[in-house]
Write a protein that holds these residues in place. Structure first.
Motif, short mmCIF file in Angstrom:
data_model
loop_
_atom_site.label_atom_id
_atom_site.label_comp_id
_atom_site.label_asym_id
_atom_site.label_seq_id
_atom_site.Cartn_x
_atom_site.Cartn_y
_atom_site.Cartn_z
N GLU A 231 -1.22 6.82 6.14
CA GLU A 231 -1.43 7.83 5.11
C GLU A 231 -2.84 8.37 5.27
O GLU A 231 -3.80 7.60 5.34
CB GLU A 231 -1.23 7.20 3.73
CG GLU A 231 -0.79 8.21 2.71
CD GLU A 231 -0.61 7.60 1.34
OE1 GLU A 231 -0.21 6.42 1.28
OE2 GLU A 231 -0.88 8.30 0.35
N HIS B 166 -4.17 13.52 -0.29
CA HIS B 166 -3.56 12.41 0.44
C HIS B 166 -2.20 12.84 0.94
O HIS B 166 -1.54 13.65 0.32
CB HIS B 166 -3.35 11.21 -0.48
CG HIS B 166 -4.63 10.62 -0.96
ND1 HIS B 166 -4.97 9.32 -0.75
CD2 HIS B 166 -5.66 11.18 -1.64
CE1 HIS B 166 -6.16 9.09 -1.29
NE2 HIS B 166 -6.60 10.21 -1.84
N LYS C 294 1.10 12.13 4.30
CA LYS C 294 1.49 11.53 5.58
C LYS C 294 1.44 12.53 6.71
O LYS C 294 1.35 12.15 7.87
CB LYS C 294 2.90 10.94 5.46
CG LYS C 294 2.88 9.70 4.55
CD LYS C 294 3.86 8.65 4.99
CE LYS C 294 3.40 7.29 4.49
NZ LYS C 294 4.26 6.64 3.57
N SER D 216 -3.42 1.09 5.04
CA SER D 216 -2.15 1.79 5.20
C SER D 216 -1.50 1.34 6.50
O SER D 216 -2.15 0.85 7.41
CB SER D 216 -2.35 3.30 5.17
OG SER D 216 -2.71 3.75 6.45
#
Lengths: 370, 389
Positions: B49, B82, B84, B43
């Motif tokens: 992420e 998952h 951000k 990532s």
């Protein structure tokens, strides 16, 4: 509902002695260590608090001297004698504003902090309103009752913070204090200015000395009264530095609450001390607002003698609520707190000096001594 | 009339005073006790992420099986998601578990070494946690070798709750074996604010959960720069530790034996020449007192010269260990993990002001500090036997 009637409406020196720490110890103490740590190095901030404290002891004593020149005369009547009636009205009006402002910003800060730590979902408006209603209920009754509540709450508050200190001993890092005395004189001065908002209520002696019937040892009692918060603030500051160090203390918004949060009682039986601590702290804030509001009421009634106290209190409450809800953001609240406390301190100190000078020029001496 | 008025008042207060805007029933709360943060492979470093695992307690599984009802439920559930931002993902617990996550009892934050090695990221993650008023500053932070999520899955026979297992491991090993004292979020905030280098527990899940290494964080570089192995950690403990129950293994005349340290006295002295800031001399003196625990060599421990030579041997061994870790710190990591800066700050404040900004970066004064190590060992008891056969 009829309110309980106390046998006398007078207060004594001891109650005034407790009223001083009661009005001083409030919302601002929660952020005091952070403000001081930001401008001083390591543990040097305690000197600022001590010097600031001594300054306010001095002015409180001056205020008592001034008020004692006119035994059992209200602020309005003795300022009328000293500096003519119109000026006295202006001074009284400004002091009423101070009382209202202190109540408003304290209520707002309380609502914000309790929303942060206790009630996430409850709107701030509701929290402020509930608190205001309780305070209005307290002040619309007997004045002696408010003072007795102060006397009742003060030991609980002091003991609770003492427990917070004791339970934090495990986390003390004494090397956080070192090195000593490395701040520049300018830093100490900035530190003193930061202590204004925790000593701001010292002016109440001007208005309350008249309520004391034949005071004895008044100066000594008042000095003790102001010394309680000084010792208390220095202790809070040093404990925060010992636990968090200067850098973190300066970075936290409310180090005093974080101290309560940092407590870790082994066994995990009781993990949320800060909720309990904060609940007790609301009593301290209640004292602050009750006295500030009571000062405003006392001053208004000294000018308009025929007013009904209860109606007056109800009349003031929407004004206070409105002012407390005016600032939008947190930083606006803290700016308002800073401006109010600094203006109040400069204003109160200067008119105490002016009035004392006026008394000297007019040759007023304590009539009881003659 | 008055009676009606009073009754009305009572009823109104009955309704108003019993309400609470913030009421959440305890059954509706999901008690999060551990968090693990991993990063998605390949990532972007700028906008990474994350894979976040929330360990939630299942109260039914916590009850000991006393009634013979067979194997109870697992005492925990891990929710992995998952995303951000850390916050949005923790909120996901609500949508998956139909409970409101409650972070007040969060005890362990495990971060994978991959995340820790990206500059600035670890500090940012920690900031999110520190900022939340519900999260305690006493939350312990560990770095995991490999996936952090795995740490929250490992159950030991003693503690079925993985978080509890990690917590106990950190506490016991620091108290009994003399490992690094566990670091909490509040401590790390302090280091980050002052830009100090520091060491966090470095856990490795093999067959068991292993904890003997440390992850080195570089203050100004704001990332994890490497690890110290078990021996380095021991050397570090000799310089700065207060724990006394350490065991040193070493070989003497080709045979190995173990020395248990029962008293450790260490002192770091810094000598500074105020006119020449390039020359900083650090004297480390360590005094050990120990007892022989294991001996495979045939040594007559009543013989004072034999004891002397063993003492000398131990001193040399410890000195080498200390020098090793100093060399690593100075050359490999360029990180002041011994807190020499603190001594400079408290004892030589004027000099420290001059070199503060060039301590671990820029001119790198720390790298040029000269260390002198002096170890004295005293063995005053040799166990219960005199001569081992």
């Amino acid at each position: 509902m009829s309110s309980f009637k106390y046998s006398d409406e007078n207060i004594d020196e001891n109650e005034l002695m407790i009223a001083l720490p009661a009005i001083m110890i409030g919302v601002s103490v929660l952020s005091l260590p952070s403000k001081i740590a930001k401008v001083t190095l390591f543990s040097d901030g305690w000197i600022s608090i001590l010097l600031g404290g001594i300054l306010f002891v001095f002015f409180t004593v001056l205020a008592v001297k001034l008020a004692s020149l006119f035994p059992e005369k209200s602020f309005y009547s003795y300022t009328s004698i000293l500096v003519t009636k119109p000026v006295a009205i202006v001074l009284t009006f400004l002091n009423i504003c101070v009382g209202i402002m202190i109540s408003s910003i304290t209520i707002r800060s309380l609502a914000y902090i309790s929303q942060q730590y206790l009630f996430e979902q409850t709107p701030m408006e509701i929290l402020a309103l509930c608190f205001l209603l309780v305070v209005i209920y307290a002040v619309s009754g007997s004045r002696a009752g408010v003072f007795r509540l102060n006397v009742l709450f003060m030991p609980i508050i002091l003991v609770s913070i003492f427990f917070v200190f004791i339970l934090n001993i495990k986390q003390f890092e004494l090397e956080n204090f070192l090195p000593l005395f490395k701040s520049k004189p300018k830093n100490y001065l900035q530190g003193i200015i930061k202590t204004y908002d925790v000593f701001v209520g010292f002016g109440i002696v001007l208005f309350y000395v008249s309520l004391i019937h034949k005071p004895r040892n008044l100066i000594k009692k008042v000095v003790i009264g102001v010394s309680i918060p000084i010792v208390f603030y220095i202790a809070i500051f040093l404990v925060s530095i010992a636990v968090f160090g200067n850098a973190v203390t300066g970075n936290l918004s409310y180090p005093t609450i974080e101290l309560a949060k940092r407590i870790d009682i082994p066994g995990g039986i009781f993990e949320r001390i800060e909720a309990l601590f904060f609940t007790i702290w609301i009593m301290a804030i209640f004292n602050t607002v009750a006295i500030a509001l009571d000062v405003a009421l006392l001053l208004i009634m000294s000018v308009f003698k025929k007013m009904n106290k209860r109606i007056l209190a109800f009349f003031l409450s929407p004004i206070i609520y409105y002012i407390s809800m005016l600032p939008q953001q947190v930083d606006q609240v803290s700016t308002l707190v800073n401006i109010t406390s600094q203006l109040t301190v400069y204003f109160t100190c200067s008119f105490i000096i002016v009035l004392l000078l006026a008394a000297k020029i007019r040759g007023v001496t304590n009539s009881e001594k003659n | 009339m008055k009676k009606i008025k009073n009754t009305f008042c009572y009823f109104i207060s009955l309704i108003l005073l019993t309400g609470c805007w913030d009421a959440v029933n305890i059954e509706d709360r999901a008690f999060v006790v551990g968090n693990a943060i991993d990063i998605v492979e390949d990532s972007d470093e700028k906008q990474p992420e994350f894979i976040i695992t929330n360990q939630v307690i299942v109260p039914a599984g916590m009850v000991p099986e006393a009634h013979g009802s067979g194997k109870g439920e697992q005492p925990f559930l891990n929710y992995t998601s998952h995303g951000k931002s850390i916050y949005s993902m923790t909120e996901e617990v609500t949508t998956v578990s139909s409970k409101v996550p409650y972070f007040e009892h969060l005890a362990i934050l495990a971060v994978s070494d991959k995340v820790a090695k990206i500059p600035g990221l670890f500090t940012k993650i920690l900031d999110t946690y520190i900022r939340d008023v519900n999260i305690r500053r006493g939350m312990k932070v560990v770095i995991s070798k490999g996936e952090a999520k795995k740490l929250l899955e490992f159950q030991s026979p003693n503690y079925e709750l993985p978080t509890k297992n990690i917590d106990e491991l950190l506490e016991k090993s620091s108290r009994e074996v003399g490992h690094l004292t566990p670091k909490v979020a509040g401590d790390i905030e302090e280091y980050n604010l002052r830009k100090n280098s520091y060491i966090l527990p470095y856990l490795h899940l093999k067959e068991y959960l292993e904890y003997d290494a440390g992850a080195v964080f570089h203050g100004p570089k704001d990332k994890m720069v490497g690890t110290l192995n078990a021996e380095d950690m021991q050397g570090l403990g000799m310089i700065g530790g207060e724990q006394t129950t350490k065991i040193i293994d070493l070989s003497y005349r080709g045979e190995s034996f173990a020395l248990k340290i029962i008293r450790l006295k260490n002192k770091i002295k810094v000598e500074v020449d105020p006119s020449n800031i390039d020359q900083i001399q650090v004297n480390v003196s360590v005094e050990l007192e120990g007892i022989i625990k294991e001996s495979f060599a045939k040594i007559d421990f009543t013989n004072s010269s034999a004891i002397d030579s063993v003492q000398q041997k131990v001193s040399d061994h410890v000195e080498k260990m200390i020098k090793n870790v100093i060399q690593k710190a100075q050359e490999e990591f360029e990180a002041d993990i011994f807190n020499i800066w603190r001594i400079l700050e408290t004892k030589h404040y004027n000099t420290w002001k001059k070199i503060k900004d060039n301590w671990e970066e820029g001119e790198n004064h720390f790298k040029n500090v000269e260390f002198a190590v002096n170890v004295i060992t005293e063995i005053y008891s040799t166990g219960t036997t005199e001569e081992s056969k």
